[in-house]
Write a protein that holds these residues in place. Structure first.
Motif, PDB file in Angstrom:
ATOM      1  N   MET A 319      20.880   5.541  25.508  1.00  0.00           N
ATOM      2  CA  MET A 319      19.836   5.657  26.654  1.00  0.00           C
ATOM      3  C   MET A 319      18.776   6.733  25.968  1.00  0.00           C
ATOM      4  O   MET A 319      17.594   6.904  26.167  1.00  0.00           O
ATOM      5  N   ALA A 320      19.286   7.450  24.712  1.00  0.00           N
ATOM      6  CA  ALA A 320      18.218   8.572  24.202  1.00  0.00           C
ATOM      7  C   ALA A 320      17.294   7.314  23.330  1.00  0.00           C
ATOM      8  O   ALA A 320      15.905   7.727  23.233  1.00  0.00           O
ATOM      9  N   ALA A 321      17.936   6.275  22.796  1.00  0.00           N
ATOM     10  CA  ALA A 321      17.019   5.407  22.044  1.00  0.00           C
ATOM     11  C   ALA A 321      16.002   4.749  23.128  1.00  0.00           C
ATOM     12  O   ALA A 321      14.928   4.196  22.922  1.00  0.00           O
ATOM     13  N   TYR A 322      16.578   4.194  24.329  1.00  0.00           N
ATOM     14  CA  TYR A 322      15.942   3.643  25.283  1.00  0.00           C
ATOM     15  C   TYR A 322      14.503   4.315  25.774  1.00  0.00           C
ATOM     16  O   TYR A 322      13.611   3.923  26.082  1.00  0.00           O
ATOM     17  N   TYR A 323      14.767   5.781  26.267  1.00  0.00           N
ATOM     18  CA  TYR A 323      13.606   6.504  26.547  1.00  0.00           C
ATOM     19  C   TYR A 323      12.652   6.797  25.235  1.00  0.00           C
ATOM     20  O   TYR A 323      11.616   7.343  25.739  1.00  0.00           O
ATOM     21  N   GLN A 324      12.946   6.431  24.239  1.00  0.00           N
ATOM     22  CA  GLN A 324      12.093   6.934  22.848  1.00  0.00           C
ATOM     23  C   GLN A 324      11.285   5.773  22.800  1.00  0.00           C
ATOM     24  O   GLN A 324       9.904   5.751  22.119  1.00  0.00           O
ATOM     25  N   ASP A 325      11.794   4.627  23.429  1.00  0.00           N
ATOM     26  CA  ASP A 325      10.910   3.356  23.421  1.00  0.00           C
ATOM     27  C   ASP A 325       9.754   3.310  24.193  1.00  0.00           C
ATOM     28  O   ASP A 325       9.484   4.055  25.181  1.00  0.00           O
ATOM     29  N   SER A 326       8.596   2.776  23.902  1.00  0.00           N
ATOM     30  CA  SER A 326       7.364   2.452  24.859  1.00  0.00           C
ATOM     31  C   SER A 326       7.662   1.870  26.247  1.00  0.00           C
ATOM     32  O   SER A 326       8.474   1.105  26.025  1.00  0.00           O
ATOM     33  N   PRO A 327       7.345   2.533  27.285  1.00  0.00           N
ATOM     34  CA  PRO A 327       7.457   2.104  28.668  1.00  0.00           C
ATOM     35  C   PRO A 327       7.413   0.522  28.703  1.00  0.00           C
ATOM     36  O   PRO A 327       8.400  -0.251  29.405  1.00  0.00           O
ATOM     37  N   GLU A 328       6.446  -0.227  28.209  1.00  0.00           N
ATOM     38  CA  GLU A 328       6.012  -1.519  28.314  1.00  0.00           C
ATOM     39  C   GLU A 328       7.275  -2.366  27.729  1.00  0.00           C
ATOM     40  O   GLU A 328       7.467  -3.685  27.878  1.00  0.00           O
ATOM     41  N   ASN A 329       8.180  -1.749  26.579  1.00  0.00           N
ATOM     42  CA  ASN A 329       8.974  -2.577  25.834  1.00  0.00           C
ATOM     43  C   ASN A 329      10.444  -2.558  26.613  1.00  0.00           C
ATOM     44  O   ASN A 329      11.311  -3.060  26.070  1.00  0.00           O
ATOM     45  N   ARG A 330      10.608  -1.389  27.394  1.00  0.00           N
ATOM     46  CA  ARG A 330      11.898  -1.289  28.080  1.00  0.00           C
ATOM     47  C   ARG A 330      12.380  -2.407  28.969  1.00  0.00           C
ATOM     48  O   ARG A 330      11.778  -2.697  29.712  1.00  0.00           O
ATOM     49  N   PRO A 331      13.517  -2.982  28.667  1.00  0.00           N
ATOM     50  CA  PRO A 331      14.029  -3.799  29.640  1.00  0.00           C
ATOM     51  C   PRO A 331      14.584  -3.151  30.712  1.00  0.00           C
ATOM     52  O   PRO A 331      15.025  -2.237  30.917  1.00  0.00           O
ATOM     53  N   GLY A 332      14.938  -3.923  31.908  1.00  0.00           N
ATOM     54  CA  GLY A 332      15.684  -3.431  33.068  1.00  0.00           C
ATOM     55  C   GLY A 332      17.158  -3.405  32.594  1.00  0.00           C
ATOM     56  O   GLY A 332      17.659  -4.472  31.933  1.00  0.00           O
ATOM     57  N   LEU A 333      17.685  -2.455  33.263  1.00  0.00           N
ATOM     58  CA  LEU A 333      18.970  -2.250  32.878  1.00  0.00           C
ATOM     59  C   LEU A 333      20.133  -2.149  34.041  1.00  0.00           C
ATOM     60  O   LEU A 333      19.672  -1.829  35.215  1.00  0.00           O
ATOM     61  N   VAL A 334      21.388  -2.956  33.808  1.00  0.00           N
ATOM     62  CA  VAL A 334      22.155  -3.027  34.838  1.00  0.00           C
ATOM     63  C   VAL A 334      23.717  -2.663  34.224  1.00  0.00           C
ATOM     64  O   VAL A 334      23.857  -3.205  33.237  1.00  0.00           O
ATOM     65  N   PHE A 335      24.164  -1.580  34.841  1.00  0.00           N
ATOM     66  CA  PHE A 335      25.522  -1.249  34.127  1.00  0.00           C
ATOM     67  C   PHE A 335      26.683  -1.698  34.693  1.00  0.00           C
ATOM     68  O   PHE A 335      26.821  -1.800  36.306  1.00  0.00           O
ATOM     69  N   TYR A 336      27.800  -2.243  34.148  1.00  0.00           N
ATOM     70  CA  TYR A 336      28.986  -2.893  34.708  1.00  0.00           C
ATOM     71  C   TYR A 336      30.209  -2.180  34.270  1.00  0.00           C
ATOM     72  O   TYR A 336      30.270  -1.884  32.969  1.00  0.00           O
ATOM     73  N   ASP A 337      31.244  -1.803  35.142  1.00  0.00           N
ATOM     74  CA  ASP A 337      32.198  -0.920  34.759  1.00  0.00           C
ATOM     75  C   ASP A 337      33.338  -1.897  34.251  1.00  0.00           C
ATOM     76  O   ASP A 337      34.142  -2.700  35.175  1.00  0.00           O
ATOM     77  N   THR A 338      33.775  -1.793  32.959  1.00  0.00           N
ATOM     78  CA  THR A 338      34.875  -2.540  32.351  1.00  0.00           C
ATOM     79  C   THR A 338      36.078  -1.776  32.086  1.00  0.00           C
ATOM     80  O   THR A 338      36.928  -2.169  31.020  1.00  0.00           O
ATOM     81  N   SER A 339      36.362  -0.622  32.854  1.00  0.00           N
ATOM     82  CA  SER A 339      37.560   0.170  32.921  1.00  0.00           C
ATOM     83  C   SER A 339      38.905  -0.784  32.782  1.00  0.00           C
ATOM     84  O   SER A 339      39.762  -0.638  32.125  1.00  0.00           O
ATOM     85  N   ASN A 340      39.091  -1.932  33.624  1.00  0.00           N
ATOM     86  CA  ASN A 340      39.935  -2.785  33.401  1.00  0.00           C
ATOM     87  C   ASN A 340      39.447  -4.025  32.543  1.00  0.00           C
ATOM     88  O   ASN A 340      38.821  -4.662  33.072  1.00  0.00           O
TER      89      ASN A 340
END
Length: 692
Positions: A319-340
């Motif tokens: 996320m630190a690298a994501y927010y350092q990128d320019s806004p127009e280059n940031r992709p949409g993010l979806v997180f999935y939990d793989t604890s199992n």
């Protein structure tokens, strides 16, 4: 000239007694006869002056020319072994310097045929000390042998004198290519690029020259922006022009709109630079075409369980690298939990169905193994661990890990390049120690190194005297003393001696154990032996007081921990102000999280060329033949409790097929221990206050 006196000077006998009638006839014939005789005399004169035509036999060909022509025909047909045998046989009947020239040519052919034994045997018999031109060729061949044994420093020692003006162009090209490769393997990137620049000025074939110019840029691109800035010559000249062009590639190759004016500005500053128009056009167009930025990115990471804390560090770095990128280059993010881990494949399918065009994760080896056996993947996946290639993995599966095995191989490379040949090894008992030992031993022996002794120690102990004494053969020294005392019947003054058949120690240990092991190695008479180890001996946090006991240990580690990055917002110092916990546990995983985001758009570029690299926080990153991300690390030495950078590690050379020969097919453990799954930290570290 022939003379005919009787025809010209003597009157005919009949003229003295002829009748009047005869006299009249003779008077008529006399002028005619005189003219005929004059003409005949002229013809005879010309015949005497014109040389006679002699039919000569054709001159014989120089000795052995037929055999040499036959050898040339064999070379052109690719029959190098046969050509080598013919040249070696023919040379026995030749005289110097033709004899040495034919023998050197035979060595070249043996090398092309892959017959290094015969090439080495023959080369040792060739004496060219009184033949400077041929001696250059001989030194070139010796240097190639050294390079084949991964001895770049030795190879460079034979290439100190530049070729003479009359040296054959193909030998001059080989000279610069060898020096460029030698400097690259030694970690001297700038000198490697400089040699390629010298080579560029003598290559006549335009396609080969374009490839060489591409190699110049790829070589310089492995340097950090800070290094390119600090090493810029003044005035810049051709080399400085290449360096500035490399910076443009590294910084702007993904922004097509901004690239063209930058290139035009560069050309205005370097109007006479030899960079070909095809390089400035086609290569950058290719880079832009290969740059694949996702629009919808899925992240598969556990939020709890044995890998929860490690995943949190990776996620924060990402996320630190994501927010350092320019806004127009940031992709949409979806997180999935793989604890199992059993949910990995269903969650992958869910992400694809939801429109994801790239995926980062999963983390555990069992989860990665599911994807490796999937056959084909619908979208590219950058997994955050690596599994042995028991099957051919999908082409769109990329595997990224900070594996201790990679570091052990780089230790073997570094020790070999430093001129060592015999090792003694001390590793902890258990799976982690076995993995490190096997990776080191496999690479070390492939390089040609020998292992004099290997001992294991109990990582829960505090006294390591027994394995150290066994490793150094000190026990045998004590046994010899006891035998002598029994024989002589009296006590002897005694100072034990360690073994002398080793050049260095390879030590595998975590930081706390390394602080205990180093003093004990010194106590047992091994203080002067170089000690190579992995990054695990360094906690990543400056601790001068405790790390005094690590004095002299040499290890590879990630640039983010060792190299100052100036004003980079993602430098360790700057990130520590935003994320204080990044300075404590799982430090290297924060850097890995940043690199996972930055890697995504470059995967196709790295996959298409083994020489392409990405300047990352965890090292210079490149792909092997099975899409495992490999890392070129920074080497450091502990001095007065502080790590001192001593240079970049050489880039590891892959065996045929893209592997290093060490990843044998092996099943995953039935119960996956934590240390198997963590990409870098071999075992969980205590969570700091406030850490999620």
């Amino acid at each position: 000239m022939y003379k005919i006196p009787f025809l010209i000077d003597t009157p005919h006998p009949e003229t003295r007694y002829s009748s009047p009638h005869r006299t009249s006839r003779n008077a008529t014939m006399q002028p005619m006869l005189k003219n005929i005789l004059t003409l005949l005399s002229a013809l005879l004169f010309l015949a005497a002056c014109v040389p006679s035509t002699v039919i000569k036999e054709p001159e014989p060909k120089p000795a052995h020319e037929a055999e040499l022509e036959q050898a040339t025909a064999l070379e052109q047909a690719g029959a190098y072994a046969e050509a080598a045998i013919l040249l070696e046989t023919t040379a026995t009947a030749m005289q110097p310097p033709q004899q040495q020239a034919a023998l050197l040519r035979a060595v070249d052919n043996y090398l092309k045929a892959g017959d290094n034994d015969n090439a080495n045997r023959l080369l040792a018999t060739i004496d060219t000390r009184s033949l400077p031109g041929l001696d250059f060729h001989r030194r070139l061949l010796i240097a190639e042998f050294a390079m084949g044994r991964n001895r770049p420093d030795e190879a460079l020692s034979y290439l100190t004198d530049p070729p003479a003006e009359e040296t054959a162009p193909e030998l001059v090209i080989r000279y610069h290519q060898l020096r460029a490769e030698g400097f690259r393997l030694s970690g001297n990137i700038l000198e490697s690029a400089r040699e390629l620049g010298d080579l560029d000025l003598i290559i006549s074939d335009q396609e080969a020259r374009l490839d060489n110019q591409l190699a110049i840029l790829q070589t310089l691109a492995t340097l950090t922006d800070t290094a390119l800035d600090l090493l810029q010559p003044s005035p810049p000249g051709i080399q400085g022009g290449w360096m500035e062009l490399a910076r443009i590639i590294k910084s702007h190759s993904t922004r097509a709109g901004a690239l063209q004016p930058l290139l035009e500005g560069w050309r205005e500053r370097f109007p006479s630079h030899p960079a070909m128009p095809e390089l400035l056009g086609g290569y950058f167009e290719q880079l832009t075409a290969q740059y694949l930025r996702p629009n919808h990115l899925a992240i598969l990471l556990p939020t709890s369980g044995p890998y929860g804390d490690a995943a949190a560090a990776l996620r924060d770095g990402f996320m630190a690298a994501y927010y350092q990128d320019s806004p127009e280059n940031r992709p949409g993010l979806v997180f999935y939990d793989t604890s199992n881990s059993a949910d990995t494949w269903p969650l992958y399918r869910q992400a694809v169905d939801a429109g994801a065009d790239m995926i980062i994760g999963p983390l555990s080896k069992n989860s990665v193994d599911q994807l490796a056996h999937a056959g084909e993947l619908d979208i590219p996946v950058l997994a955050l661990n690596q599994v042995p290639p028991t099957v051919t993995p999908p082409g769109d599966l990329y595997q990224f890990a900070l594996s201790p095995e990679d570091e052990a191989r780089q230790v073997a490379e570094k020790a070999w390049l430093d001129g060592h040949t015999k090792a003694v090894i001390l590793t902890p008992r258990g799976n982690w120690g076995d993995r490190i030992f096997n990776a080191f031993a496999n690479r070390w022996e492939r390089l040609g190194g020998l292992i004099a002794e290997h001992q294991s120690y109990d990582s829960k102990a505090h006294d390591f005297s027994q394995p150290i004494r066994s490793m150094l053969n000190i026990d045998e020294s004590y046994a010899r003393r006891k035998a002598l005392q029994r024989l002589l019947g009296k006590k002897l003054e005694f100072e034990p001696r360690r073994r002398q058949d080793t050049d260095f120690i390879f030590l595998a240990a975590k930081s706390q154990k390394a602080r205990q092991l180093r003093p004990q190695l010194q106590f047992h008479y091994a203080g002067e032996l170089p000690v190579y180890t992995t990054s695990h001996i360094y906690s990543g946090k400056r601790n001068v007081k405790e790390d005094q006991d690590l004095e002299g240990l040499m290890f590879p580690d990630i640039p983010w921990l060792l190299v100052s990055e100036g004003n980079d917002p993602l430098s360790r110092q700057n990130l520590g102000e935003i994320l204080p916990r990044s300075q404590h546990s799982y430090r290297r995983l924060y850097a890995m999280g940043m690199d996972s985001y930055r890697l995504l758009p470059h995967l196709a570029r790295l996959q298409n060329s083994s020489s392409e690299m990405l300047d990352g926080k965890t090292g210079n990153l490149y792909l092997d033949g099975v899409n495992h991300v490999r890392r070129q690390l920074v080497w450091a030495e502990m001095r007065a409790g502080m790590p001192r950078v001593i240079g970049y590690a050489p880039r590891m050379e892959m065996d045929q097929g893209g592997l290093f020969g060490e990843d044998e097919a092996a099943p995953l453990p039935e119960s996956e221990p934590v240390e198997e799954a963590l990409p870098e930290d071999a075992e969980p570290q205590p969570a700091e206050a406030g850490q999620g």
